[in-house]
Design a protein around this motif. Structure first.
Motif, PDB file in Angstrom:
ATOM      1  N   ASP A 247      53.948  74.592 -31.229  1.00 27.55           N
ATOM      2  CA  ASP A 247      53.455  74.575 -32.612  1.00 27.55           C
ATOM      3  C   ASP A 247      52.419  75.686 -32.847  1.00 27.55           C
ATOM      4  O   ASP A 247      51.687  75.677 -33.816  1.00 27.55           O
ATOM      5  N   THR A 248      52.392  76.643 -31.920  1.00 27.81           N
ATOM      6  CA  THR A 248      51.530  77.815 -32.093  1.00 27.81           C
ATOM      7  C   THR A 248      52.407  79.064 -32.163  1.00 27.81           C
ATOM      8  O   THR A 248      53.592  79.021 -31.821  1.00 27.81           O
TER       9      THR A 248
ATOM     10  N   SER B  95      50.115  81.516 -40.216  1.00 29.54           N
ATOM     11  CA  SER B  95      49.403  80.494 -39.442  1.00 29.54           C
ATOM     12  C   SER B  95      49.103  79.309 -40.345  1.00 29.54           C
ATOM     13  O   SER B  95      48.910  79.463 -41.545  1.00 29.54           O
ATOM     14  N   SER B  96      49.087  78.101 -39.755  1.00 33.40           N
ATOM     15  CA  SER B  96      48.734  76.921 -40.550  1.00 33.40           C
ATOM     16  C   SER B  96      47.219  76.759 -40.608  1.00 33.40           C
ATOM     17  O   SER B  96      46.685  76.059 -41.460  1.00 33.40           O
ATOM     18  N   ARG B  97      46.518  77.411 -39.677  1.00 31.79           N
ATOM     19  CA  ARG B  97      45.047  77.440 -39.672  1.00 31.79           C
ATOM     20  C   ARG B  97      44.653  78.766 -39.049  1.00 31.79           C
ATOM     21  O   ARG B  97      45.227  79.170 -38.036  1.00 31.79           O
TER      22      ARG B  97
ATOM     23  N   THR C 173      43.221  78.946 -30.408  1.00 34.42           N
ATOM     24  CA  THR C 173      43.448  77.658 -31.082  1.00 34.42           C
ATOM     25  C   THR C 173      42.381  76.624 -30.724  1.00 34.42           C
ATOM     26  O   THR C 173      42.171  75.668 -31.467  1.00 34.42           O
TER      27      THR C 173
ATOM     28  N   PRO D 160      47.612  78.370 -34.591  1.00 29.28           N
ATOM     29  CA  PRO D 160      48.553  77.337 -35.053  1.00 29.28           C
ATOM     30  C   PRO D 160      49.586  77.960 -35.992  1.00 29.28           C
ATOM     31  O   PRO D 160      49.235  78.739 -36.874  1.00 29.28           O
TER      32      PRO D 160
ATOM     33  N   ARG E 121      59.099  80.424 -31.549  1.00 27.76           N
ATOM     34  CA  ARG E 121      57.874  79.860 -30.955  1.00 27.76           C
ATOM     35  C   ARG E 121      58.134  79.216 -29.606  1.00 27.76           C
ATOM     36  O   ARG E 121      57.225  78.599 -29.032  1.00 27.76           O
TER      37      ARG E 121
END
Ligand code: TXA
Ligand code: MG
Length: 330
Positions: free
Chosen positions: A110-111, A72-74, A181, A96, A106
């Protein structure tokens, strides 16, 4: 597909995943059709094998929370709380995405949906291959999900790959999908983990508004459907018995219903959903697959009225199977 088992099957499956191949494997919910989530070619193979629409994203499977964070980016606070409380288990968290997850996995979003399955064979496979494994349910798109290796072979027998046989899946319906998110958690798909348990941990879950863009892209397609039409009766007890006797004949109608309803209807061919929602979930998909092969049947009548715990997932799958669920709504 070739069926493999045991330790030899496990290591062959891990090598196959590392080499960009397809492996169907057991989880506690249903069997998944896996490939390396970072490898676009491998993931494209999943979509081809299932006949799955390319805008429907896949769930990525990991063996622990630390691996999920890396993908995950966050990593939202809600993801931390829910994963610590319910993993391994039938809960998918939409977070994310890290760009290392192939865009095709995906569905162009973008998740990414991530989960840690509560099954010894799945966990052993994920640890051994050290690959994040993208895996939708291992059925042909639109069909009931497979809860046994035999059901995988029924749908995907002619696909190139392995099926790692770990016996029947215990939960029987897919994971609950929650989007964490945003500011408020959203229940995208009811599943093996009841919403009450999640709400006890993080407060109320919102449900998608059913607008033009479905939040879980998969929910807009017809799903879980056997080859016979399904009629859903939201009834219980004597009300259900009376309705069935009045409207449907045993020669051409099969029943999927709780034990108490079937007791009064022995003349019908049937799948017994048992005494409670957990039993019903475990028997539902295999039952639909069995009834569709019964000679002479023209329809399946399903009886269900319980929306607590796993009962909500049973209701949702039956609504989808009967084609009556609104697009984009759960
Ligand atoms: O129990 C399960 O979840 C099984 C086992 C194999 O893990 N897998 C499964 O995958 O049911 P699948 O592909 O049949 O269903 C995935 C659902 C779809 O409705 C998809 O649209 C939604 O999760 N989903 C996946 N990633 C998403 C994302 N980034 N955003 C919104 N929805 C997502
Ligand atoms: Mg599926």
């Amino acid at each position: 597909m070739r069926r493999v088992t045991g330790d030899a099957g496990l290591s062959e499956s891990a090598s196959r995943l590392q080499a960009g191949g397809l492996v169907a494997f057991p989880t506690e919910t249903v069997y998944g059709l896996g490939a390396d989530a970072r490898d676009p070619e491998a993931v494209a193979g999943i979509f081809r094998a299932k006949g799955r629409p390319s805008d429907n994203p896949l769930i990525v499977h990991v063996f622990d929370v630390a691996s999920a964070r890396e993908l995950s980016s966050r990593w939202p606070v809600m993801a931390e709380r829910l994963s610590r409380r319910f993993w391994p288990g039938p809960l998918t968290l939409v977070v994310p995405a890290d760009p290392s997850i192939a865009e095709v996995a995906r569905g162009g979003l973008d998740t990414v949906g991530i989960r840690c399955p509560d099954h010894p064979v799945a966990l052993a496979l994920l640890r051994l291959c050290q690959v994040p494994v993208a895996a939708p349910s291992a059925n042909r798109s639109g069909r009931p999900s497979p809860t046994t290796a035999e059901a995988v072979l029924e749908d995907l027998g002619d696909v190139e790959g392995l099926v790692l046989d770990g016996g029947p899946a215990g939960v029987g319906v897919e994971s609950t999908v929650v989007d964490v998110t945003g500011e408020h958690p959203v229940l995208l798909r009811p599943g093996g983990l009841g919403p009450e348990a999640i709400e006890a941990e993080i407060g109320p879950l919102a449900v998608p508004d059913g607008g033009a863009v479905p939040r879980a892209p998969g929910m807009k397609y017809r799903h879980y459907a056997p080859m016979l039409p399904v009629v859903l009766l939201r009834l219980a007890g004597q009300a259900a018995v009376g309705e069935i006797r009045g409207r449907f004949h045993p020669d051409d109608t099969g029943l999927v219903a709780p034990a108490e309803v079937l007791r009064a209807l022995p003349e019908y061919r049937s799948v017994d959903l048992g005494p409670d929602a957990d039993t019903a979930a475990a028997r539902l998909f295999a039952g639909l697959r069995r009834l569709e092969r019964e000679p002479g049947l023209c329809r399946i009548v399903a009886v269900w009225d319980d929306v607590r715990g796993r009962g909500l997932a049973v209701m949702n799958r039956l609504e989808k199977a009967s084609g009556e669920a609104d697009h984009g709504r759960i």
